[in-house]
Scaffold this motif. Structure first.
Motif, short mmCIF file in Angstrom:
data_model
loop_
_atom_site.label_atom_id
_atom_site.label_comp_id
_atom_site.label_asym_id
_atom_site.label_seq_id
_atom_site.Cartn_x
_atom_site.Cartn_y
_atom_site.Cartn_z
N THR A 81 5.29 13.80 -8.48
CA THR A 81 4.86 12.60 -7.74
C THR A 81 3.42 12.20 -8.06
N VAL A 82 2.56 13.18 -8.32
CA VAL A 82 1.19 12.85 -8.73
C VAL A 82 1.21 12.11 -10.07
N ALA A 84 3.75 10.36 -11.31
CA ALA A 84 4.34 9.04 -11.08
C ALA A 84 3.33 8.10 -10.44
N ALA A 85 2.58 8.58 -9.48
CA ALA A 85 1.57 7.74 -8.82
C ALA A 85 0.50 7.30 -9.81
N MET A 88 1.82 4.53 -11.97
CA MET A 88 1.99 3.28 -11.23
C MET A 88 0.72 2.81 -10.54
N ASP A 89 -0.42 3.45 -10.87
CA ASP A 89 -1.68 3.13 -10.22
C ASP A 89 -1.53 3.11 -8.70
N GLY A 90 -0.82 4.11 -8.17
CA GLY A 90 -0.52 4.14 -6.74
C GLY A 90 -1.51 4.90 -5.89
N GLY A 91 -2.53 5.50 -6.50
CA GLY A 91 -3.47 6.29 -5.72
C GLY A 91 -2.94 7.67 -5.44
N VAL A 93 -1.04 10.79 -3.62
CA VAL A 93 0.25 10.97 -2.96
C VAL A 93 0.00 11.68 -1.63
N LYS A 94 0.51 11.09 -0.56
CA LYS A 94 0.33 11.68 0.77
C LYS A 94 1.55 12.48 1.21
N THR A 96 6.04 13.15 0.35
CA THR A 96 7.27 12.92 -0.41
C THR A 96 8.41 13.52 0.39
#
Length: 160
Positions: A81-82, A84-85, A88-91, A93-94, A96
């Motif tokens: 998830t890190v 993937a974030a 996607m420039d998602g910041g 991950v808090k 999942t």
């Protein structure tokens, strides 16, 4: 860090073990819990073989009885998830959640890359599990210092 106490652990480490045990015992549907360091090492476990002292009664086991398996899964999900974030420039991950036919796995960031992983039953109330995980993270985040992480690692190594 305070002086070590029962079973050679500091009060901070014992407090984290208590918080984890409380999460397992008090939240309906929780099967097993693992806290994993940023490098994938198991720090805390709800697996009775990993955390209990010889005089304590073991807590209920998760599927196959292994929080080490859960730790491996949590570490892998966290890494995926890190990545993937980042793509996607998602910041950061808090949280999942993976829902399966026979259960759910929740992963939440604690601090410095450490992760809290929970394996729960398929009929659990996901919002209740996530809420109690957030409480754990809020309480554990400031206590999970490098010194305490090192102490917990050594404690887990000595139980193997």
């Amino acid at each position: 860090m305070t002086a070590t106490g029962t079973f050679g652990l500091s009060s901070e480490a014992r407090n984290l073990q208590w918080l984890l045990g409380n999460l397992v015992e008090e939240v309906p549907g929780v099967r097993s819990v693992a806290v994993v360091s940023s490098d994938g090492l198991l720090l805390l476990s709800s697996d009775p073989a990993q955390n209990t002292a010889p005089t304590e009664s073991p807590r209920r086991e998760g599927p196959r009885g292994s929080s080490a398996d859960l730790a491996t899964i949590v570490s892998g999900i966290g890494s995926l998830t890190v990545g993937a974030a980042g793509l996607m420039d998602g910041g950061g991950v808090k949280q999942t959640m993976v829902a399966m036919d026979e259960g759910s796995v929740f992963v939440m960031s604690i601090s410095d890359g450490s992760l809290l992983g929970v394996h729960a039953t398929p009929d659990c109330d996901m919002s209740v599990v996530a809420y109690h995980m957030a409480l754990f993270v809020g309480r554990a985040g400031h206590v999970l210092t490098p010194e305490v992480r090192s102490e917990l690692r050594k404690s887990m190594e000595s139980t193997r």
